[in-house]
Design a protein around this motif. Structure first.
Motif, short mmCIF file in Angstrom:
data_model
loop_
_atom_site.label_atom_id
_atom_site.label_comp_id
_atom_site.label_asym_id
_atom_site.label_seq_id
_atom_site.Cartn_x
_atom_site.Cartn_y
_atom_site.Cartn_z
N GLY A 58 0.83 -1.20 0.00
CA GLY A 58 0.00 0.00 0.00
C GLY A 58 0.87 1.25 0.00
N PRO A 59 0.26 2.41 0.14
CA PRO A 59 1.00 3.67 0.10
C PRO A 59 2.02 3.83 1.22
CG PRO A 59 -1.33 4.06 0.56
CD PRO A 59 -1.17 2.60 0.28
N THR A 60 1.86 3.10 2.30
CA THR A 60 2.80 3.19 3.42
C THR A 60 4.02 2.29 3.22
OG1 THR A 60 1.72 1.42 4.66
CG2 THR A 60 0.94 3.68 5.07
N GLY A 61 3.98 1.46 2.17
CA GLY A 61 5.08 0.53 1.93
C GLY A 61 4.92 -0.79 2.65
N ASN A 62 3.76 -1.01 3.23
CA ASN A 62 3.47 -2.26 3.94
C ASN A 62 2.45 -3.09 3.17
OD1 ASN A 62 5.06 -1.78 6.32
ND2 ASN A 62 3.58 -0.19 6.82
N LEU A 63 2.44 -4.38 3.46
CA LEU A 63 1.48 -5.30 2.84
C LEU A 63 0.07 -4.78 3.06
CD1 LEU A 63 1.04 -8.07 1.45
CD2 LEU A 63 0.95 -9.08 3.73
N ARG A 64 -0.69 -4.75 1.97
CA ARG A 64 -2.06 -4.25 2.05
C ARG A 64 -2.92 -5.20 2.87
NH1 ARG A 64 -4.27 -4.41 -3.00
NH2 ARG A 64 -5.99 -3.14 -2.29
N ALA A 65 -3.91 -4.62 3.51
CA ALA A 65 -4.83 -5.40 4.32
C ALA A 65 -6.23 -5.25 3.74
CB ALA A 65 -4.80 -4.92 5.76
N PRO A 66 -7.06 -6.23 3.87
CA PRO A 66 -6.78 -7.52 4.49
C PRO A 66 -5.99 -8.44 3.55
CG PRO A 66 -9.03 -7.50 3.67
CD PRO A 66 -8.46 -6.13 3.42
N THR A 67 -5.27 -9.34 4.15
CA THR A 67 -4.57 -10.38 3.41
C THR A 67 -4.96 -11.72 4.00
OG1 THR A 67 -2.69 -8.94 2.90
CG2 THR A 67 -2.30 -11.31 2.76
N ILE A 68 -5.39 -12.63 3.16
CA ILE A 68 -5.84 -13.95 3.61
C ILE A 68 -5.13 -15.02 2.80
CG2 ILE A 68 -7.79 -15.55 3.69
CD1 ILE A 68 -9.62 -13.17 4.08
N ARG A 69 -4.66 -16.03 3.49
CA ARG A 69 -4.09 -17.19 2.81
C ARG A 69 -5.06 -18.34 3.00
NH1 ARG A 69 1.55 -19.26 1.44
NH2 ARG A 69 0.91 -21.24 0.57
N LYS A 70 -5.53 -18.89 1.88
CA LYS A 70 -6.43 -20.05 1.92
C LYS A 70 -5.82 -21.12 1.04
CE LYS A 70 -11.11 -21.54 1.14
NZ LYS A 70 -10.92 -22.50 0.07
N GLY A 71 -5.28 -22.13 1.67
CA GLY A 71 -4.59 -23.18 0.92
C GLY A 71 -3.38 -22.60 0.24
N ASN A 72 -3.30 -22.76 -1.08
CA ASN A 72 -2.17 -22.23 -1.86
C ASN A 72 -2.49 -20.89 -2.52
OD1 ASN A 72 -0.31 -24.28 -1.38
ND2 ASN A 72 -1.25 -25.59 -2.93
N THR A 73 -3.59 -20.27 -2.10
CA THR A 73 -3.99 -18.99 -2.68
C THR A 73 -3.83 -17.88 -1.65
OG1 THR A 73 -5.60 -20.08 -4.11
CG2 THR A 73 -5.90 -17.72 -3.76
N LEU A 74 -3.21 -16.78 -2.08
CA LEU A 74 -3.05 -15.60 -1.24
C LEU A 74 -3.94 -14.51 -1.80
CD1 LEU A 74 -1.38 -14.40 1.14
CD2 LEU A 74 0.16 -13.47 -0.61
N LEU A 75 -4.86 -14.00 -0.97
CA LEU A 75 -5.75 -12.91 -1.36
C LEU A 75 -5.27 -11.64 -0.69
CD1 LEU A 75 -9.18 -14.67 -0.74
CD2 LEU A 75 -8.04 -14.34 -2.91
N VAL A 76 -5.07 -10.60 -1.47
CA VAL A 76 -4.60 -9.32 -0.93
C VAL A 76 -5.60 -8.25 -1.33
CG1 VAL A 76 -2.73 -7.64 -0.90
CG2 VAL A 76 -2.21 -10.07 -1.12
N GLY A 77 -6.04 -7.44 -0.37
CA GLY A 77 -7.04 -6.43 -0.64
C GLY A 77 -8.43 -7.03 -0.49
N PHE A 78 -9.44 -6.23 -0.75
CA PHE A 78 -10.80 -6.72 -0.56
C PHE A 78 -11.67 -6.49 -1.78
CE2 PHE A 78 -15.23 -6.36 0.70
CZ PHE A 78 -15.40 -7.57 1.35
N ASN A 79 -12.37 -7.53 -2.16
CA ASN A 79 -13.39 -7.50 -3.20
C ASN A 79 -14.41 -8.54 -2.78
OD1 ASN A 79 -14.65 -8.76 -5.68
ND2 ASN A 79 -13.76 -6.91 -6.57
N GLU A 80 -15.61 -8.09 -2.47
CA GLU A 80 -16.63 -8.99 -1.92
C GLU A 80 -16.91 -10.20 -2.81
OE1 GLU A 80 -21.13 -8.91 -0.06
OE2 GLU A 80 -20.26 -7.07 -0.84
N ASP A 81 -17.06 -9.99 -4.10
CA ASP A 81 -17.35 -11.10 -5.01
C ASP A 81 -16.21 -12.11 -5.03
OD1 ASP A 81 -19.82 -10.03 -5.68
OD2 ASP A 81 -19.01 -8.92 -7.39
N LEU A 82 -14.97 -11.61 -5.03
CA LEU A 82 -13.80 -12.49 -5.03
C LEU A 82 -13.76 -13.32 -3.75
CD1 LEU A 82 -11.06 -13.39 -6.22
CD2 LEU A 82 -10.04 -11.45 -5.00
#
Length: 92
Positions: A58-82
């Motif tokens: 993100g703009p602060t130089g840190n990993l964007r939140a939320p970040t979720i790891r589900k199995g072998n998939t890493l989700l970064v940021g938020f999108n309700e449909d995703l």
């Protein structure tokens, strides 16, 4: 779904190195910024570090939140449909 680990992003910052390390342990990285969703296949065609970081941080130089790891998939940021799609995939 059981949560294995939860971290407060405001208390534990994850910068460039941590974000890359986390992304490289996933087979697929999916980044959501509003309605825009970008997916990276980390095994068949991984992006270069700068491209990956441009999406993960993100703009602060840190990993964007939320970040979720589900199995072998890493989700970064938020999108309700995703989230509905990915989290539903393992629901019986």
């Amino acid at each position: 779904m059981q949560v294995a680990e939860q971290t407060d992003a405001s208390k534990k910052k994850q910068g460039r190195d941590e974000a890359l390390r986390l992304a490289k342990t996933a087979a697929k990285v999916v980044v959501a910024k509003g309605k825009k969703v970008v997916a990276f296949d980390m095994r068949k065609s991984p992006p270069d570090d700068e491209t990956l970081l441009a999406h993960l941080l993100g703009p602060t130089g840190n990993l964007r939140a939320p970040t979720i790891r589900k199995g072998n998939t890493l989700l970064v940021g938020f999108n309700e449909d995703l989230y509905k799609q990915v989290l539903r995939e393992s629901t019986p």
